[in-house]
Write a protein that holds these residues in place. Structure first.
Motif, PDB file in Angstrom:
ATOM      1  N   ARG A   1     -21.217  52.057 -15.406  1.00 22.83           N
ATOM      2  CA  ARG A   1     -22.634  51.787 -15.573  1.00 22.83           C
ATOM      3  C   ARG A   1     -23.358  52.801 -14.694  1.00 22.83           C
ATOM      4  O   ARG A   1     -22.722  53.420 -13.819  1.00 22.83           O
ATOM      5  CB  ARG A   1     -22.989  50.350 -15.178  1.00 22.83           C
ATOM      6  CG  ARG A   1     -22.820  50.031 -13.717  1.00 22.83           C
ATOM      7  CD  ARG A   1     -23.272  48.588 -13.413  1.00 22.83           C
ATOM      8  NE  ARG A   1     -23.287  48.321 -11.986  1.00 22.83           N
ATOM      9  CZ  ARG A   1     -22.230  47.961 -11.274  1.00 22.83           C
ATOM     10  NH1 ARG A   1     -21.058  47.794 -11.900  1.00 22.83           N
ATOM     11  NH2 ARG A   1     -22.329  47.747  -9.973  1.00 22.83           N
ATOM     12  N   ALA A   2     -24.616  53.004 -14.897  1.00 24.99           N
ATOM     13  CA  ALA A   2     -25.345  54.034 -14.166  1.00 24.99           C
ATOM     14  C   ALA A   2     -25.129  53.892 -12.657  1.00 24.99           C
ATOM     15  O   ALA A   2     -25.340  52.826 -12.078  1.00 24.99           O
ATOM     16  CB  ALA A   2     -26.833  53.956 -14.493  1.00 24.99           C
ATOM     17  N   GLY A   3     -24.623  54.954 -12.043  1.00 18.60           N
ATOM     18  CA  GLY A   3     -24.402  54.962 -10.598  1.00 18.60           C
ATOM     19  C   GLY A   3     -23.055  54.431 -10.164  1.00 18.60           C
ATOM     20  O   GLY A   3     -22.755  54.414  -8.970  1.00 18.60           O
ATOM     21  N   SER A   4     -22.211  53.991 -11.110  1.00 18.44           N
ATOM     22  CA  SER A   4     -20.903  53.427 -10.738  1.00 18.44           C
ATOM     23  C   SER A   4     -19.858  53.766 -11.797  1.00 18.44           C
ATOM     24  O   SER A   4     -20.056  53.481 -12.993  1.00 18.44           O
ATOM     25  CB  SER A   4     -21.004  51.912 -10.576  1.00 18.44           C
ATOM     26  OG  SER A   4     -19.723  51.345 -10.334  1.00 18.44           O
ATOM     27  N   PHE A   5     -18.763  54.367 -11.365  1.00 16.94           N
ATOM     28  CA  PHE A   5     -17.629  54.692 -12.235  1.00 16.94           C
ATOM     29  C   PHE A   5     -16.398  54.089 -11.571  1.00 16.94           C
ATOM     30  O   PHE A   5     -15.953  54.548 -10.513  1.00 16.94           O
ATOM     31  CB  PHE A   5     -17.485  56.215 -12.360  1.00 16.94           C
ATOM     32  CG  PHE A   5     -16.486  56.669 -13.395  1.00 16.94           C
ATOM     33  CD1 PHE A   5     -16.895  57.045 -14.657  1.00 16.94           C
ATOM     34  CD2 PHE A   5     -15.125  56.725 -13.100  1.00 16.94           C
ATOM     35  CE1 PHE A   5     -15.987  57.472 -15.614  1.00 16.94           C
ATOM     36  CE2 PHE A   5     -14.207  57.140 -14.036  1.00 16.94           C
ATOM     37  CZ  PHE A   5     -14.639  57.517 -15.296  1.00 16.94           C
ATOM     38  N   ARG A   6     -15.864  53.051 -12.191  1.00 16.09           N
ATOM     39  CA  ARG A   6     -14.783  52.280 -11.561  1.00 16.09           C
ATOM     40  C   ARG A   6     -13.535  52.318 -12.428  1.00 16.09           C
ATOM     41  O   ARG A   6     -13.579  51.961 -13.610  1.00 16.09           O
ATOM     42  CB  ARG A   6     -15.221  50.841 -11.340  1.00 16.09           C
ATOM     43  CG  ARG A   6     -14.181  49.926 -10.723  1.00 16.09           C
ATOM     44  CD  ARG A   6     -14.787  48.555 -10.416  1.00 16.09           C
ATOM     45  NE  ARG A   6     -13.788  47.614  -9.942  1.00 16.09           N
ATOM     46  CZ  ARG A   6     -13.141  46.768 -10.737  1.00 16.09           C
ATOM     47  NH1 ARG A   6     -13.390  46.759 -12.035  1.00 16.09           N
ATOM     48  NH2 ARG A   6     -12.244  45.937 -10.233  1.00 16.09           N
ATOM     49  N   VAL A   7     -12.430  52.747 -11.838  1.00 13.36           N
ATOM     50  CA  VAL A   7     -11.148  52.751 -12.536  1.00 13.36           C
ATOM     51  C   VAL A   7     -10.587  51.332 -12.531  1.00 13.36           C
ATOM     52  O   VAL A   7     -10.586  50.648 -11.503  1.00 13.36           O
ATOM     53  CB  VAL A   7     -10.163  53.714 -11.850  1.00 13.36           C
ATOM     54  CG1 VAL A   7      -8.812  53.673 -12.558  1.00 13.36           C
ATOM     55  CG2 VAL A   7     -10.713  55.128 -11.858  1.00 13.36           C
ATOM     56  N   VAL A   8     -10.135  50.880 -13.660  1.00 11.17           N
ATOM     57  CA  VAL A   8      -9.594  49.521 -13.777  1.00 11.17           C
ATOM     58  C   VAL A   8      -8.358  49.390 -12.893  1.00 11.17           C
ATOM     59  O   VAL A   8      -7.460  50.236 -12.951  1.00 11.17           O
ATOM     60  CB  VAL A   8      -9.227  49.207 -15.240  1.00 11.17           C
ATOM     61  CG1 VAL A   8      -8.588  47.835 -15.360  1.00 11.17           C
ATOM     62  CG2 VAL A   8     -10.461  49.300 -16.118  1.00 11.17           C
ATOM     63  N   PRO A   9      -8.268  48.365 -12.038  1.00  7.38           N
ATOM     64  CA  PRO A   9      -7.074  48.202 -11.201  1.00  7.38           C
ATOM     65  C   PRO A   9      -5.810  48.058 -12.043  1.00  7.38           C
ATOM     66  O   PRO A   9      -5.826  47.428 -13.105  1.00  7.38           O
ATOM     67  CB  PRO A   9      -7.365  46.907 -10.418  1.00  7.38           C
ATOM     68  CG  PRO A   9      -8.847  46.743 -10.479  1.00  7.38           C
ATOM     69  CD  PRO A   9      -9.279  47.323 -11.788  1.00  7.38           C
ATOM     70  N   ALA A  10      -4.744  48.665 -11.577  1.00  6.09           N
ATOM     71  CA  ALA A  10      -3.468  48.567 -12.298  1.00  6.09           C
ATOM     72  C   ALA A  10      -2.873  47.179 -12.067  1.00  6.09           C
ATOM     73  O   ALA A  10      -2.630  46.773 -10.932  1.00  6.09           O
ATOM     74  CB  ALA A  10      -2.516  49.642 -11.804  1.00  6.09           C
ATOM     75  N   ARG A  11      -2.631  46.463 -13.154  1.00  3.18           N
ATOM     76  CA  ARG A  11      -2.101  45.103 -13.045  1.00  3.18           C
ATOM     77  C   ARG A  11      -1.127  44.832 -14.182  1.00  3.18           C
ATOM     78  O   ARG A  11      -1.379  45.199 -15.334  1.00  3.18           O
ATOM     79  CB  ARG A  11      -3.243  44.082 -13.083  1.00  3.18           C
ATOM     80  CG  ARG A  11      -2.772  42.642 -12.922  1.00  3.18           C
ATOM     81  CD  ARG A  11      -3.908  41.657 -12.845  1.00  3.18           C
ATOM     82  NE  ARG A  11      -3.412  40.308 -12.649  1.00  3.18           N
ATOM     83  CZ  ARG A  11      -3.050  39.802 -11.487  1.00  3.18           C
ATOM     84  NH1 ARG A  11      -3.144  40.532 -10.400  1.00  3.18           N
ATOM     85  NH2 ARG A  11      -2.593  38.570 -11.385  1.00  3.18           N
TER      86      ARG A  11
END
Length: 464
Positions: free
Chosen positions: A125-135
């Motif tokens: 989302r604008a201002g945030s790029f988050r890699v999905v945690p490996a699970r």
């Protein structure tokens, strides 16, 4: 802290893009605060910034992005306004879709964050790029006529390794969250499997039935990934070269040449020990004989290939009253960079079969001192540093000091054939016992001549 770099970057970019709709902002990139650019309403980040989480390369006018098991191909459009439209054709793994693409700003490569998130399975989302945690989300199974299949469902692609030790296959998932539990499968060849936690990693293990092989491969798909394990008699059995090597280890005996005793006692002990080990089927190399010796580079090459390296020497220091037999263990940093890197915590499949930790040396030292004591020879233990050959040996390495040249009691003891024979037997038995146990721990059998004792049975009259 960020204001001044932003102003400088803005000044440089605006010089070449005076008419562009451009603004600088902050971006949380996988937990790190970095700089991004809002270009015609779309958020972009530079190759330098994004290189922290993915691999980016350029092939002519195509930008290749690799990460988390995905490969993205973005055409390079040097017109920033046109690049930010959603009508460009990009390739996300095998799918071609319409999305924003890469562009140049003042000669620097910038990539659209929404396109990257779409292709990499990240949350944006604008201002945030988050890699999905490996699970690890779960383990399912499928039974086959000649092999069974285990399927590990993951939130995204991860690094993994697999090893076969004895009859146990272990698949290690690096830095993966998930539940430790036992699974009962539907298969006849792999009826059960277990997931356990090992630090930050998860490990899946199962028993490989006789006459079977296994294979592990990944399947990456939008929104997640799978690790597939097939096992059973329908899968060809393969064995890494390291596992074959441990069945035929190399023992290197390095007797120093010492003058002044009337006989070459280090060579005598080394040759007797080598004869006992060779008769039991072990592979032994000596660095010298009575007439010739290997050069330094040849000795180093042997030491680096060895599974056991044992130097034999005599203490000699003018004016000292020291005496007795001493087993020295090397201490401190290894002179070999790869050995030091592994002992400092480096990981790779089967790496402990190629490079051993200090525990192997310590165990061999204990065995050697125990066998010497059983033969009537008391030996003390000490450490030694900055010894080139011991530092280059990747596995167990010791220096056995048979006595001191200047000590009258030691000289008298070394003149005894029985004493030398006892030390030879102690060397042979301790080395054979150590290597047999090492092979058993790796789930292998050692190669020994049929009908002989791989632990080099003590010859009659060796004890005193």
């Amino acid at each position: 802290m960020l204001a001044r770099p932003l102003l400088l970057s803005a000044a440089l970019l605006m010089a070449g893009l005076a008419g562009a709709q451009l603004a600088f902002s902050r971006l949380n990139l996988a937990g790190q605060q970095v700089q991004s650019v809002n270009l015609y309403g779309a958020e972009y980040a530079s190759q330098e910034v994004l290189g922290r989480v993915v691999r980016i390369s350029r092939e002519d006018q195509i930008i290749r992005v690799e990460g988390y098991g995905h490969v993205l191909l973005l055409p390079l459009d040097e017109d920033p306004q046109r690049a930010t439209t959603a009508f460009n054709t990009v390739q996300l793994d095998t799918a071609r879709v319409n999305a924003r693409t890469a562009t140049l700003l003042n000669g620097n490569l910038y990539l659209p964050l929404d396109t990257l998130a779409r292709g990499l399975g990240a949350e944006y989302r604008a201002g945030s790029f988050r890699v999905v945690p490996a699970r690890l989300q779960g383990v399912s199974s499928r039974a086959g006529a000649s092999s069974d299949r285990l399927v590990l469902d993951l939130t995204r692609d991860v690094d993994f390794s697999d090893e076969l030790r004895g009859t146990t296959v272990t698949v290690t998932l690096r830095e993966v969250e998930g539940e430790a539990r036992r699974y009962t499968t539907r298969g006849a060849f792999v009826p059960r499997a277990q997931v356990v936690r090992d630090g930050q990693d998860l490990q899946l293990s199962f028993t490989l039935p006789p006459g079977s092989g296994y294979r592990v491969y990944r399947v990456v798909r939008p929104g997640g990934a799978r690790l597939v394990v097939d096992a059973g008699p329908g899968i060809p059995y393969t064995s890494p070269a390291l596992l074959e090597r441990i069945s035929r280890p190399l023992i290197v005996l390095d007797p120093a040449r010492v003058e002044g005793l009337g006989r070459d006692v280090t060579l005598d002990v080394a040759q007797r020990a080598a004869e006992l080990l060779s008769q039991a089927g072990w592979q032994v190399r000596l660095t010298r004989d009575g007439q010739s010796a290997l050069g330094l580079n040849q000795k180093l090459a042997l030491a680096r290939r060895s599974d056991v390296y044992l130097a034999l020497d005599l203490g000699r220091f003018p004016g000292t009253d020291r005496g007795g037999v001493t087993v020295y263990e090397p201490t401190g940093r290894s002179t070999a960079q790869i050995v030091e890197a592994v002992r400092a915590g480096g990981k790779a499949p089967y790496i402990d079969l190629a490079i051993g930790g200090v525990g192997g040396t310590r165990r061999l030292s204990e065995l050697l001192r125990g066998e010497l004591k059983g033969g009537g020879v008391t030996a003390q233990a000490e450490t030694v540093s900055r010894t080139l050959m011991l530092g280059e040996a990747p596995q167990a390495a010791l220096l056995l000091e048979l006595g001191w040249v200047g000590n009258e009691d030691d000289r008298a003891a070394l003149a005894s054939a029985g004493r030398l024979r006892a030390m030879s037997v102690a060397v042979a038995r301790s080395v054979a016992t150590y290597l047999t146990a090492r092979a058993a721990n790796a789930g292998r059998t050692v190669s020994a001549t049929p009908g002989t004792d791989p632990q080099a049975n003590r010859p009659a009259g060796a004890s005193q």
